[in-house]
Design an enzyme around this catalytic site. Structure first.
Site, PDB file in Angstrom:
ATOM      1  N   LYS A 130       8.408   6.530  10.842  1.00  0.00           N
ATOM      2  CA  LYS A 130       7.227   5.983  10.161  1.00  0.00           C
ATOM      3  C   LYS A 130       6.854   4.695  10.856  1.00  0.00           C
ATOM      4  CE  LYS A 130       4.531   6.995   6.704  1.00  0.00           C
ATOM      5  NZ  LYS A 130       4.244   8.340   6.141  1.00  0.00           N
ATOM      6  N   ASP A 170      -1.641   7.992   7.567  1.00  0.00           N
ATOM      7  CA  ASP A 170      -1.060   7.724   6.246  1.00  0.00           C
ATOM      8  C   ASP A 170      -2.081   6.800   5.563  1.00  0.00           C
ATOM      9  OD1 ASP A 170       1.665   8.136   4.695  1.00  0.00           O
ATOM     10  OD2 ASP A 170       1.132   6.057   4.343  1.00  0.00           O
TER      11      ASP A 170
END
Ligand code: NDP
Ligand code: 2IT
Length: 450
Positions: A130, A170
């Site tokens: 991430k 995201d």
């Protein structure tokens, strides 16, 4: 759980907190996984001996860097960016980039840790990562966002690659940002490769990627309901958020005969008892995707209630789809949902339920689809985008959608395999945690001491 079991988790968490001070979101994500996994690991000597969970909670590496850019008034601006490459045991690192002022290392470590399990659950060869930045895209011009993305890629391109690490979107990172990032990568490395997913359709993007997380979250709910002999027809639903995941959750729910009566953004929520569908949904999509407006404008346009500064969990519903952000359902929200007769919940967002909320849902034995299973459709279609890029082909909408359905079905089956209890109740949290763990752990065992 036995006293021994509880002590074991406490001891494990004490060590983790000591090694990672001041990272509450990361602690929360690991704790939830440890509760399922430590009892399982105790029964499997090979995992215990190899200290697999200790190793899986330590990221492979973290890159932290400054992103300097110039705003439209010519002022110098500096943000911080991170890429947390958590685990590449079963494939190249894969996971989104988040741009939000509250992004910090704790948030990105929790997301990268979760991603490792989620990606394994998809059955596809993708590791967990991430990244993101504390850059706030709200109120910035397209040119400012472009300059920021180009500056970020100036550093990030050294650390990613189609066989190394493949970021995606995201919160705060959608088609616009991915396009700027991809354009800059191509310029820096003079090669056209699938190094990001969620790309535009004219430059390597996959059909259905935009819809995938929301659609997948609904397909997962469909499977949970079917397992109990129920379906979506006529169900009243509440969705939080009105971004990428929320919009396509609403779309699929309304296509499958359910009625979505609430949606939100960080300013508040709208309550539309008639249902957000058809031309109202198209209007909301264009408000959010093209005009970057506020959800309050929906209430003005269609004459329904807007509740400023509130979350939507007090609205009566059969099914809830939290699709905004972490810890958006607190203990009292969970109580309100349960008091109103909640039947099931599918986590489109990552870790939207607090520990207290999860405890209440578990005690009430509702259908609870945890994020790493329920929202895995997004990254799964990202992996399908990678496959199409590698083969230099594009699959049709139907082809990708049917693969997505199949993947969500398989994830549901894995959760049932590892989470079904003697009385038939499925603990999807336990099922997803163990189901995601085994493949990664077995790969790590095979590699030896690494
Ligand atoms: P978007 O940026 O498209 O939308 C986010 C939505 O959530 C917006 O409506 C936003 O409101 C709201 N929101 C964000 N932060 C907060 C906050 N702190 N409090 C209240 N509302 C908030 O993001 P996505 O739809 O892509 O992501 C939503 C969630 O889904 C995240 O948890 C993400 O990690 C998860 N997810 C996303 C995937 C994807 O493919 N995009 C895949 C799997 C999970 P506002 O505009 O007012 O900020
Ligand atoms: O949380 C997630 O799974 C995502 N943001 C999508 C990641 C991806 O690589 O598509």
């Amino acid at each position: 759980m036995s006293k021994n079991g509880h002590d074991n988790i406490k001891r494990f968490m004490r060590g983790l907190i000591k090694r990672n001070p001041g990272e509450p979101e990361f602690h929360q994500a690991v704790h939830e996984v440890a509760e399922s996994l430590l009892p399982f690991i105790r029964e499997h000597r090979e995992y215990r001996r190899a200290r697999i969970l200790e190793r899986m909670t330590e990221p492979d590496r973290i890159v932290i860097f400054r992103v300097t850019w110039e705003d439209d008034r010519g002022r110098f601006r500096a943000n911080r960016a991170w890429r947390v490459q958590f685990n590449n045991s079963i494939g190249p690192y894969k996971g989104g980039l988040r741009f939000h002022p509250k992004v910090n290392l704790s948030v990105l470590k929790f997301l990268g840790f979760e991603q490792t399990f989620k990606n394994s659950l998809t059955g596809l060869p993708i590791g967990g990562a991430k990244g993101g930045s504390n850059f706030n895209p709200k109120g910035k011009s397209d040119r400012e966002v472009m300059r920021f993305c180009q500056s970020l890629m100036l550093e990030l391109h050294r650390h990613i690659g189609d066989d190394i690490d493949v970021p995606a979107g995201d919160i705060g990172v959608g088609r616009r940002e991915i396009s700027y990032l991809f354009g800059q990568f191509k310029r820096l490395q003079n090669r056209f490769a699938g190094i990001l997913t969620g790309k535009g359709l004219s430059f390597g993007g996959s059909l259905i990627r935009t819809e995938a997380t929301g659609y997948g979250s609904v397909y997962f709910m469909e499977k949970m309901l079917a397992h109990r002999g129920e379906d979506l027809e006529g169900k009243t639903c509440v969705v939080s958020g009105s971004g990428n995941v929320a919009l396509y959750t609403i779309e699929k729910l309304s296509q499958l005969g359910a009625r979505v009566v609430a949606a939100s953004d960080s300013g508040g929520f709208v309550h539309d008892p008639q249902g957000i569908r058809d031309e109202k949904l198209e209007w909301l999509k264009s408000l959010k995707e093209a005009r970057r407006g506020r959800i309050s404008e929906y209430a003005e346009e269609f004459g329904c209630d807007y509740h400023a500064g509130k979350r939507p969990w007090g609205v009566r519903c059969d099914l809830a789809f939290p699709s905004a952000t972490q810890n958006e359902i607190r203990g009292d929200d969970a109580k309100a949902l349960l008091d109103n007769g909640l039947l099931g919940l599918s986590e489109g967002a990552n870790m939207p339920s607090t520990v207290e909320a999860q405890r209440r849902f578990h005690a009430a034995r509702i259908l609870f689809g945890p994020a790493k299973a329920a929202n895995a459709g997004g990254v799964a279609v990202s992996a399908l985008e990678q496959s199409q890029n590698a083969l230099r082909i594009s699959w049709s909408r139907d082809e990708v959608d049917s693969r997505l359905r199949e993947i969500m079905k398989n994830i549901h089956e894995k959760c049932v395999r590892y989470g079904e209890e003697d009385d038939g109740y499925v603990d999807y949290v336990r099922g997803a945690n163990i189901g995601g763990f085994v493949k990664v752990a077995d790969a790590m065992l095979a590699y030896g001491v690494v």
